[in-house]
Design a protein around this motif. Structure first.
Motif, PDB file in Angstrom:
ATOM      1  N   LEU A  86       0.841  -1.203   0.000  1.00 13.50           N
ATOM      2  CA  LEU A  86       0.000   0.000   0.000  1.00 13.50           C
ATOM      3  C   LEU A  86       0.872   1.247   0.000  1.00 13.50           C
ATOM      4  CD1 LEU A  86      -2.654  -0.888   2.755  1.00 13.50           C
ATOM      5  CD2 LEU A  86      -2.814  -1.224   0.270  1.00 13.50           C
ATOM      6  N   GLY A  87       0.482   2.220  -0.808  1.00 14.61           N
ATOM      7  CA  GLY A  87       1.104   3.540  -0.747  1.00 14.61           C
ATOM      8  C   GLY A  87       0.163   4.432   0.040  1.00 14.61           C
ATOM      9  N   ASN A 116       0.485  -9.235   6.431  1.00 16.33           N
ATOM     10  CA  ASN A 116       1.135  -9.394   5.116  1.00 16.33           C
ATOM     11  C   ASN A 116       1.159  -8.081   4.326  1.00 16.33           C
ATOM     12  OD1 ASN A 116      -1.657  -9.368   4.600  1.00 16.33           O
ATOM     13  ND2 ASN A 116      -1.384 -10.429   2.649  1.00 16.33           N
ATOM     14  N   VAL A 117       1.049  -6.943   5.043  1.00 16.85           N
ATOM     15  CA  VAL A 117       0.987  -5.661   4.326  1.00 16.85           C
ATOM     16  C   VAL A 117       2.310  -4.910   4.441  1.00 16.85           C
ATOM     17  CG1 VAL A 117      -0.143  -3.399   4.239  1.00 16.85           C
ATOM     18  CG2 VAL A 117      -1.501  -5.462   4.651  1.00 16.85           C
ATOM     19  N   ILE A 118       2.725  -4.352   3.333  1.00 15.12           N
ATOM     20  CA  ILE A 118       3.917  -3.488   3.315  1.00 15.12           C
ATOM     21  C   ILE A 118       3.452  -2.082   2.952  1.00 15.12           C
ATOM     22  CG2 ILE A 118       6.176  -3.064   2.260  1.00 15.12           C
ATOM     23  CD1 ILE A 118       6.314  -6.017   1.551  1.00 15.12           C
ATOM     24  N   GLU A 168       9.024  -3.385  10.505  1.00 13.72           N
ATOM     25  CA  GLU A 168       9.985  -3.381   9.389  1.00 13.72           C
ATOM     26  C   GLU A 168       9.286  -3.227   8.031  1.00 13.72           C
ATOM     27  OE1 GLU A 168       9.364  -5.837  11.434  1.00 13.72           O
ATOM     28  OE2 GLU A 168       9.350  -7.807  10.487  1.00 13.72           O
ATOM     29  N   ASN A 169       7.952  -3.343   8.026  1.00 11.34           N
ATOM     30  CA  ASN A 169       7.204  -3.190   6.769  1.00 11.34           C
ATOM     31  C   ASN A 169       6.658  -1.777   6.562  1.00 11.34           C
ATOM     32  OD1 ASN A 169       7.639  -5.779   6.015  1.00 11.34           O
ATOM     33  ND2 ASN A 169       5.622  -6.553   6.613  1.00 11.34           N
ATOM     34  N   CYS A 170       6.958  -0.873   7.501  1.00 19.33           N
ATOM     35  CA  CYS A 170       6.380   0.476   7.427  1.00 19.33           C
ATOM     36  C   CYS A 170       7.456   1.467   6.982  1.00 19.33           C
ATOM     37  CB  CYS A 170       5.833   0.898   8.783  1.00 19.33           C
ATOM     38  SG  CYS A 170       4.520  -0.174   9.340  1.00 19.33           S
ATOM     39  N   HIS A 171       7.385   1.897   5.732  1.00 24.25           N
ATOM     40  CA  HIS A 171       8.440   2.758   5.180  1.00 24.25           C
ATOM     41  C   HIS A 171       7.943   4.176   4.948  1.00 24.25           C
ATOM     42  CE1 HIS A 171      10.617  -0.971   4.312  1.00 24.25           C
ATOM     43  NE2 HIS A 171       9.469  -1.422   3.871  1.00 24.25           N
ATOM     44  N   LEU A 172       8.785   5.132   5.311  1.00 24.61           N
ATOM     45  CA  LEU A 172       8.583   6.530   4.908  1.00 24.61           C
ATOM     46  C   LEU A 172       9.918   7.042   4.407  1.00 24.61           C
ATOM     47  CD1 LEU A 172       6.534   6.386   7.648  1.00 24.61           C
ATOM     48  CD2 LEU A 172       6.307   8.778   7.023  1.00 24.61           C
TER      49      LEU A 172
END
Ligand code: PGA
Length: 639
Positions: free
Chosen positions: A50-51, A78-80, A115-119
């Protein structure tokens, strides 16, 4: 929900756009799509990518996802996530960093793996920015690309922080924020000067690479840019217009954000319309503006050349229609907002009896009342109506620390001079609390109380200029505001109850309120919903049937002429008095959102611009020429 069915407007709209009656409905639809994706990917043993976006707009979507996680077992294991953007130069812990926003609004409240949460990294040294941006793009590619991208839109037309000038092939990079964007963020940062100048954002091309895109927008403030993005040409001046290139992008917007689309604003230009009285008024007043002619000078050709030939057939002639519309507009003007006693009221906006009226003015925060209807308030009081001004929230969040510090220093000095141990002890406690919270902490209760009281003093001195007895001011301090922060407000029954109590006590003949068509998460938007609930709960009370609700527009907005049901002209003296009243709100001189700046760089005197613009608009219709006009629309309670 209205679907795009009409071929004619579909031709004008280059992006599929669905208009919802509420933002909650729109969020439910987008949440459905996200749930389907997550479930399908899980079944295939794959991650869903997801964006996501920040700002007010997606907050209710996140709340809906959190609800589904808690109540319906939706798992994010299972979400990035890849977020669009981050302010540059803010550490992640900064209260306004987007990392912190996402953590508080979503990440910490569902089972996402950290670790799946990127900014984008807003704290990276300047020399490493480029490499960091490349790495962000690579991480998205490695995750398999974005499946669903959620977007808001800025008033500049930005998506992410791709400000005007961004090209369709742009990638993740460091950008300079537009001045309008910084102004819109000024409230969060307690002043425009505190808003970072730069940010790191995914590029337009990065966004366009997503497989599916939902752009969300709520409230009138977004209406103009939405129309430009959907109906205009693709242009770097409105980066959101590049979404026209995307094969699977949908705009999910509320009615207020849709209000500038041709199908809503000028439906007679894109097909057959039903000529209701409101539609006729809208069309004819628009025609006068478009042709630059006063109402009484419009001719048959003007009508037939602008998609309104069928209206003329229905109404007979331009001559009759012009006169009818002229009279309708003329009858909105009154110097007696509480009704004129002993006068024929058959053509007046407000009824003559009963008199005096019990008038209740609801101001979401201190300042809204005088800013938007100070002249009318003054008239109501001087015409001997029984006026109460209720400030729904304390407005303490909009007081900068520097203003609190001034008062604390005064208290310390006074305590010392008077050698009062108790006074000094309390002043020192406040002093310590303010220091301890530092730049990033939330205000503790004592500081919030102090700041709220500062705003009360400003309201009182402003009311004095309008001859309003300070006993007629009520400070409700609604709990949703006292217990919350911007973008985290969650009103409940206790807020509605407090307003119901006030309504029961006053039993108003007329209520002046605002917040209609605002961002539903803004303070005025929430206050308006609380009023709706309070009125719904009061339906059985006898006063409700005899109560007129007059809507004023929030700072920085004004009703258009066709929407105005009551226009209260202000003389030059009255207008000046109102401006002086606004100046009493000293703590707000750099805060007020959405106001823009006048020619002198002044951010808080734009009331003059709007009230004068309404007067000019009336003048242009061929009506009398006034210095300024405050405008109101009557609310049909059942709508
Ligand atoms: P908002 O911001 O949701 O706070 O209105 C949207 C944006 O700037 O993209």
């Amino acid at each position: 929900m209205r679907q795009v069915l009409n071929l004619e407007f579909a031709q004008r709209e280059h992006i599929p756009t669905t208009i919802y009656t509420s933002s909650d409905q729109a969020c439910a639809r987008v949440a459905d799509a996200i749930c389907e994706l997550i479930t399908a990917r899980k079944a295939a043993g794959k991650p869903a990518v997801l964006g996501l976006a920040t700002g007010s707009t997606p907050v209710r979507l996140y709340r809906e996802l959190i609800r589904r996680h808690r109540e319906e077992g939706l798992s994010f294991a299972n979400v990035i996530i890849f977020n669009l953007d981050e302010y540059y130069g803010l550490i992640p812990e900064h209260p306004q960093s987007y990392r912190r926003f996402m953590q508080e609004q979503l990440f910490n409240l569902v089972d996402l793996k950290p670790e799946n949460c990127h900014l984008p990294d807003g704290d990276v040294p300047r020399e490493d920015v480029l490499a960091s941006c490349h790495a962000y793009e690579e991480a998205i590619t490695e995750a398999g690309g974005i499946d669903i991208q959620i977007l808001g839109i800025g008033r500049t037309g930005h998506i992410g922080f791709n400000e005007p000038g961004s090209t369709p092939d742009s990638r993740t990079r460091l950008i300079t924020l537009d001045s309008l964007t910084r102004r819109d963020a000024a409230r969060d940062f307690l002043g425009e000067k505190n808003v970072p100048r730069h940010a790191i954002t995914m590029g337009v091309a990065t966004i366009l690479n997503a497989r599916k895109i939902f752009l969300l927008a709520w409230g009138e403030a977004k209406a103009e840019v939405i129309a430009q993005a959907v109906e205009g040409q693709q242009t770097e001046a409105i980066p959101a217009s590049f979404l026209q290139k995307h094969p699977d992008c949908v705009f999910c917007i509320d009615e207020a954000a849709a209000s500038h689309l041709t199908r809503v604003r000028h439906p007679w230009l894109v097909g057959m319309v039903e000529w209701s009285p409101a539609m006729i008024r809208k069309a004819v007043l628009w025609l006068s503006r478009k042709t630059g002619k006063p109402l009484l000078k419009l001719i048959e050709e003007d009508y037939s050349e602008n998609g309104m030939a069928d209206l003329l057939t229905e109404k007979g002639s331009a001559y009759e229609l012009n006169i009818e519309m002229f009279n309708t507009a003329q009858h909105t003007i009154t110097g007696w907002p509480g009704g004129k006693p002993n006068a024929d009221d058959s053509h007046r906006p407000e009824r003559a009896k009963p008199f005096p009226k019990r008038s209740l003015i609801l101001s979401p925060e201190p300042l809204d009342d005088i800013y938007c209807m100070g002249g009318t308030l003054h008239r109501l009081v001087n015409q001997n109506n029984d006026v109460t001004v209720a400030y729904l929230t304390s407005g303490n969040l909009a007081v900068p620390d520097s203003e609190a510090r001034r008062v604390i220093e005064l208290m310390l000095e006074l305590g010392e001079k008077r050698e009062s141990a108790d006074d000094l002890k309390f002043a020192r406690l406040l002093d310590r609390k303010l220091r301890e919270k530092g730049d990033f902490g939330d205000d503790p209760a004592e500081i919030r109380q102090l700041k709220g009281l500062i705003r009360r003093t400003e309201s009182r001195s402003s009311a004095r200029l309008l001859d309003t007895d300070s006993k007629r001011l009520r400070f409700l301090d609604l709990p949703f505001y006292e217990n919350g922060r911007y973008r985290s407000f969650q009103p409940d029954e206790s807020d509605v109850e407090r307003l119901i109590e006030l309504l029961r006590e006053i039993r108003p003949h007329q209520i002046f309120a605002t917040g209609f068509g605002n961002d539903p998460l803004s303070v005025p938007g929430l206050c308006f919903e609380i009023l709706r609930s309070a009125l719904a709960a009061s339906q059985s009370e006898p006063w409700v049937n005899d109560c007129h609700i007059w809507l004023y527009r929030g700072p920085g907005m004004e009703w258009e002429t066709h929407e105005i049901d009551m226009a209260v002209p202000l003389s030059p003296d009255e207008f000046e008095n109102k401006i002086q009243g606004i100046y009493q709100h000293q703590t707000q001189r750099n805060q007020s959102p959405n106001l823009g700046k006048d020619g002198d760089g002044n951010t808080w005197n734009l009331a003059s611009k709007f009230n004068r613009a309404t007067a000019s608009a009336y003048d242009a219709l061929g009506l009398a020429e006034y210095e300024a006009i405050e405008a109101f629309k009557r609310l049909d309670i059942n709508r």
